[in-house]
Design a protein around this motif. Sequence first.
Motif, mmCIF file in Angstrom:
data_model
loop_
_atom_site.group_PDB
_atom_site.id
_atom_site.type_symbol
_atom_site.label_atom_id
_atom_site.label_comp_id
_atom_site.label_asym_id
_atom_site.label_seq_id
_atom_site.Cartn_x
_atom_site.Cartn_y
_atom_site.Cartn_z
ATOM 1 N N TYR A 132 0.934 -1.178 0.140
ATOM 2 C CA TYR A 132 0.069 0.059 -0.204
ATOM 3 C C TYR A 132 0.885 1.393 0.059
ATOM 4 O O TYR A 132 1.994 1.345 0.542
ATOM 5 N N GLY A 133 0.621 2.182 -0.644
ATOM 6 C CA GLY A 133 1.255 3.577 -0.814
ATOM 7 C C GLY A 133 0.160 4.479 -0.700
ATOM 8 O O GLY A 133 -0.908 4.724 -0.681
ATOM 9 N N ILE A 134 1.044 5.801 -0.920
ATOM 10 C CA ILE A 134 0.174 7.052 -0.696
ATOM 11 C C ILE A 134 0.912 7.837 -1.888
ATOM 12 O O ILE A 134 2.014 8.008 -1.985
ATOM 13 N N VAL A 135 0.043 8.569 -2.558
ATOM 14 C CA VAL A 135 0.424 9.484 -3.679
ATOM 15 C C VAL A 135 -0.418 10.700 -3.584
ATOM 16 O O VAL A 135 -1.579 10.729 -3.408
ATOM 17 N N THR A 136 0.391 11.757 -3.674
ATOM 18 C CA THR A 136 -0.236 12.887 -3.790
ATOM 19 C C THR A 136 -0.403 13.518 -5.349
ATOM 20 O O THR A 136 0.459 13.277 -6.021
ATOM 21 N N LEU A 137 -1.314 14.290 -5.553
ATOM 22 C CA LEU A 137 -1.908 14.756 -6.999
ATOM 23 C C LEU A 137 -0.703 15.915 -7.400
ATOM 24 O O LEU A 137 -0.389 16.626 -6.691
ATOM 25 N N ASP A 138 -0.641 15.822 -8.477
ATOM 26 C CA ASP A 138 0.186 16.910 -9.218
ATOM 27 C C ASP A 138 -0.805 18.244 -9.301
ATOM 28 O O ASP A 138 -1.651 18.047 -9.996
ATOM 29 N N PRO A 139 -0.394 19.182 -8.759
ATOM 30 C CA PRO A 139 -1.111 20.669 -8.964
ATOM 31 C C PRO A 139 -1.361 21.167 -10.401
ATOM 32 O O PRO A 139 -2.296 21.702 -10.515
ATOM 33 N N ALA A 140 -0.625 20.669 -11.362
ATOM 34 C CA ALA A 140 -0.689 20.985 -12.565
ATOM 35 C C ALA A 140 -1.937 20.293 -13.064
ATOM 36 O O ALA A 140 -2.774 20.582 -14.093
ATOM 37 N N HIS A 141 -2.287 19.164 -12.645
ATOM 38 C CA HIS A 141 -3.525 18.360 -13.125
ATOM 39 C C HIS A 141 -4.769 18.499 -12.410
ATOM 40 O O HIS A 141 -5.869 18.162 -12.869
ATOM 41 N N CYS A 142 -4.546 18.911 -11.062
ATOM 42 C CA CYS A 142 -5.719 19.137 -10.330
ATOM 43 C C CYS A 142 -5.580 20.400 -9.562
ATOM 44 O O CYS A 142 -5.315 20.420 -8.302
ATOM 45 N N PRO A 143 -5.664 21.395 -10.183
ATOM 46 C CA PRO A 143 -5.362 22.824 -9.406
ATOM 47 C C PRO A 143 -6.228 23.224 -8.388
ATOM 48 O O PRO A 143 -5.822 24.000 -7.499
ATOM 49 N N THR A 144 -7.533 22.470 -8.512
ATOM 50 C CA THR A 144 -8.291 22.850 -7.171
ATOM 51 C C THR A 144 -8.248 22.114 -5.918
ATOM 52 O O THR A 144 -8.901 22.436 -5.096
ATOM 53 N N ALA A 145 -7.626 21.157 -6.145
ATOM 54 C CA ALA A 145 -7.542 20.165 -4.965
ATOM 55 C C ALA A 145 -6.599 20.879 -3.750
ATOM 56 O O ALA A 145 -6.043 21.769 -3.696
ATOM 57 N N ASN A 146 -6.964 20.355 -2.647
ATOM 58 C CA ASN A 146 -6.160 21.085 -1.415
ATOM 59 C C ASN A 146 -4.663 20.045 -1.289
ATOM 60 O O ASN A 146 -4.469 19.369 -0.456
ATOM 61 N N HIS A 147 -3.820 20.823 -2.051
ATOM 62 C CA HIS A 147 -2.268 20.261 -2.010
ATOM 63 C C HIS A 147 -1.793 20.194 -0.952
ATOM 64 O O HIS A 147 -0.899 19.383 -0.380
ATOM 65 N N ALA A 148 -1.854 21.440 -0.168
ATOM 66 C CA ALA A 148 -1.144 21.630 1.033
ATOM 67 C C ALA A 148 -1.810 20.404 2.293
ATOM 68 O O ALA A 148 -0.831 19.964 2.947
ATOM 69 N N GLY A 149 -2.983 20.453 2.348
ATOM 70 C CA GLY A 149 -3.411 19.439 3.043
ATOM 71 C C GLY A 149 -3.228 18.187 2.905
ATOM 72 O O GLY A 149 -2.710 17.041 3.621
ATOM 73 N N ALA A 150 -3.101 17.620 1.512
ATOM 74 C CA ALA A 150 -2.745 16.361 1.054
ATOM 75 C C ALA A 150 -1.249 16.134 1.529
ATOM 76 O O ALA A 150 -0.867 14.965 1.928
ATOM 77 N N ARG A 151 -0.410 17.035 1.210
ATOM 78 C CA ARG A 151 1.076 16.937 1.296
ATOM 79 C C ARG A 151 1.077 16.665 3.186
ATOM 80 O O ARG A 151 1.852 15.928 3.576
ATOM 81 N N ARG A 152 0.436 17.444 3.963
ATOM 82 C CA ARG A 152 0.469 17.431 5.363
ATOM 83 C C ARG A 152 0.047 15.999 5.966
ATOM 84 O O ARG A 152 0.526 15.127 6.585
ATOM 85 N N PHE A 153 -1.010 15.569 5.120
ATOM 86 C CA PHE A 153 -1.514 14.225 5.366
ATOM 87 C C PHE A 153 -0.413 13.027 5.055
ATOM 88 O O PHE A 153 -0.269 12.035 5.852
#
Length: 170
Positions: A132-153
């Motif tokens: 099992y792994g965890i991957v954060t989304l690329d901001p260029a592909h999903c600009p409206t996602a909560n990238h800071a929260g995803a990175r913290r998680f």
Amino acid sequence: PRYPLQGMNGHLMYNDFIIVGPQDDPAGLRFAADARDAMRRIQRRGARFASRGDESGTHKKEQDLWRLIGTTPQAIAGSWYLETGSGMGATLNFSVQSGSYAPTDRATWLSFANKFRHRILFEGDPRLFNQYGIVTLDPAHCPTANHAGARRFSDWLRSPHRGRKIVRDR
């Protein structure tokens, strides 16, 4: 069984798949050399086999195991191949009640209470490793996602003294 981990770059935890079945083991899985041999033994014997049949990760792994012996459940379907269309707990209950073999993940089996006369009959093939792994989304592909929260998680889950400790201790 122990499996080597390839660093921790996004890797979070692991589990493995096992095949459980009736303690009298009519297909002789306890003597199988590897996963390929285990599946051949089930097929050749026409031993009852309970499949989730639900496109879950466990069902996809089962399909991979049938492909190892060059077949598909559709090609070998018979009265011994039983699709439940249910989740893992219900499929394990069905397996126990019908005296069928069933693939499951080890963690689910260990927490499953209704084992009756079922046992782990095949385990340990590296093909059954489940990372099992965890991957954060690329901001260029999903600009409206909560990238800071995803990175913290992600950082929290992978931190050795916080998230990973919780995962390890469960």
